[in-house]
Write a protein that holds these residues in place. Sequence first.
Motif, PDB file in Angstrom:
ATOM      1  N   PHE A   1     -32.880 -27.565  43.384  1.00 38.55           N
ATOM      2  CA  PHE A   1     -33.374 -27.353  41.399  1.00 38.55           C
ATOM      3  C   PHE A   1     -34.647 -27.353  41.510  1.00 38.55           C
ATOM      4  O   PHE A   1     -35.101 -27.426  40.993  1.00 38.55           O
ATOM      5  CB  PHE A   1     -33.095 -28.630  41.030  1.00 38.55           C
ATOM      6  N   ARG A   2     -34.945 -26.760  43.077  1.00 36.85           N
ATOM      7  CA  ARG A   2     -36.505 -26.232  43.127  1.00 36.85           C
ATOM      8  C   ARG A   2     -37.658 -27.186  41.970  1.00 36.85           C
ATOM      9  O   ARG A   2     -38.230 -26.333  41.049  1.00 36.85           O
ATOM     10  CB  ARG A   2     -37.088 -24.820  42.488  1.00 36.85           C
TER      11      ARG A   2
ATOM     12  N   LYS B   1     -32.306 -30.592  33.840  1.00 33.93           N
ATOM     13  CA  LYS B   1     -31.586 -29.351  34.932  1.00 33.93           C
ATOM     14  C   LYS B   1     -30.016 -29.081  34.670  1.00 33.93           C
ATOM     15  O   LYS B   1     -29.698 -28.561  34.691  1.00 33.93           O
ATOM     16  CB  LYS B   1     -32.175 -29.708  36.445  1.00 33.93           C
ATOM     17  N   ILE B   2     -29.317 -30.259  34.911  1.00 34.42           N
ATOM     18  CA  ILE B   2     -27.626 -30.207  34.850  1.00 34.42           C
ATOM     19  C   ILE B   2     -27.289 -30.128  33.044  1.00 34.42           C
ATOM     20  O   ILE B   2     -26.311 -28.668  33.625  1.00 34.42           O
ATOM     21  CB  ILE B   2     -27.615 -31.164  35.802  1.00 34.42           C
ATOM     22  N   TRP B   3     -28.152 -30.359  32.232  1.00 31.44           N
ATOM     23  CA  TRP B   3     -27.443 -30.096  31.667  1.00 31.44           C
ATOM     24  C   TRP B   3     -27.637 -28.571  31.158  1.00 31.44           C
ATOM     25  O   TRP B   3     -28.044 -27.559  30.493  1.00 31.44           O
ATOM     26  CB  TRP B   3     -28.505 -31.136  30.086  1.00 31.44           C
ATOM     27  N   GLN B   4     -29.238 -28.029  31.564  1.00 29.62           N
ATOM     28  CA  GLN B   4     -29.690 -27.067  31.315  1.00 29.62           C
ATOM     29  C   GLN B   4     -28.676 -26.211  31.332  1.00 29.62           C
ATOM     30  O   GLN B   4     -28.571 -24.998  31.367  1.00 29.62           O
ATOM     31  CB  GLN B   4     -30.936 -26.781  31.404  1.00 29.62           C
TER      32      GLN B   4
ATOM     33  N   ASP C   1     -26.288 -23.641  29.481  1.00 28.52           N
ATOM     34  CA  ASP C   1     -26.719 -21.510  29.942  1.00 28.52           C
ATOM     35  C   ASP C   1     -25.409 -20.790  30.138  1.00 28.52           C
ATOM     36  O   ASP C   1     -24.742 -20.035  29.909  1.00 28.52           O
ATOM     37  CB  ASP C   1     -28.054 -21.545  31.090  1.00 28.52           C
ATOM     38  N   PHE C   2     -24.771 -21.390  30.891  1.00 32.23           N
ATOM     39  CA  PHE C   2     -23.091 -20.942  31.093  1.00 32.23           C
ATOM     40  C   PHE C   2     -22.607 -21.174  29.887  1.00 32.23           C
ATOM     41  O   PHE C   2     -21.068 -20.191  29.274  1.00 32.23           O
ATOM     42  CB  PHE C   2     -22.450 -22.516  32.094  1.00 32.23           C
ATOM     43  N   LEU C   3     -22.082 -22.234  29.036  1.00 32.69           N
ATOM     44  CA  LEU C   3     -21.773 -21.759  27.588  1.00 32.69           C
ATOM     45  C   LEU C   3     -22.022 -21.571  26.826  1.00 32.69           C
ATOM     46  O   LEU C   3     -21.952 -20.101  26.959  1.00 32.69           O
ATOM     47  CB  LEU C   3     -21.631 -23.865  27.276  1.00 32.69           C
TER      48      LEU C   3
END
Length: 135
Positions: A54-55, A126-129, A133-135
């Motif tokens: 996740f940098r 970060k996971i939520w983002q 972005d995927f949806l």
Amino acid sequence: MPMDLKDKQTEKNKHFIASLEFALQGIKTVFKEERNMRTHVLMGILAVVIGFVFRLSIAEWLWLLLAIFLVLVVEIINTVFENVVDMFTDFHFHPIGKKIKDMAAGAVLLTSGFAVIVGLLLFVPKIWQIIKDFL
């Protein structure tokens, strides 16, 4: 020098290298003898790998590493308390020994809870983002 005298460290370490060797031996011992320490180390490594994925920013790395190292240090201190109680009680139950061990384990639990909260605060957004972005 007789063997039993060499085994008994009675004076302060005068050399940095000797002190370092003793400290590293202590870390090696707790890692070898304590399953929970191995679990904490593996979870810490996993968190660091995820941090690279996740940098994380410098500030985020500081929080993550603080949480990881606090858990490791408190686990070592917990192990010290357990060993001291066992030494003094000769492995027999004593109510004060139980209280000491329970309090030390509680310190590990609180510190681990802190580490989980730090991990959630760092990684969930970060996971939520990624999900958004995927949806």
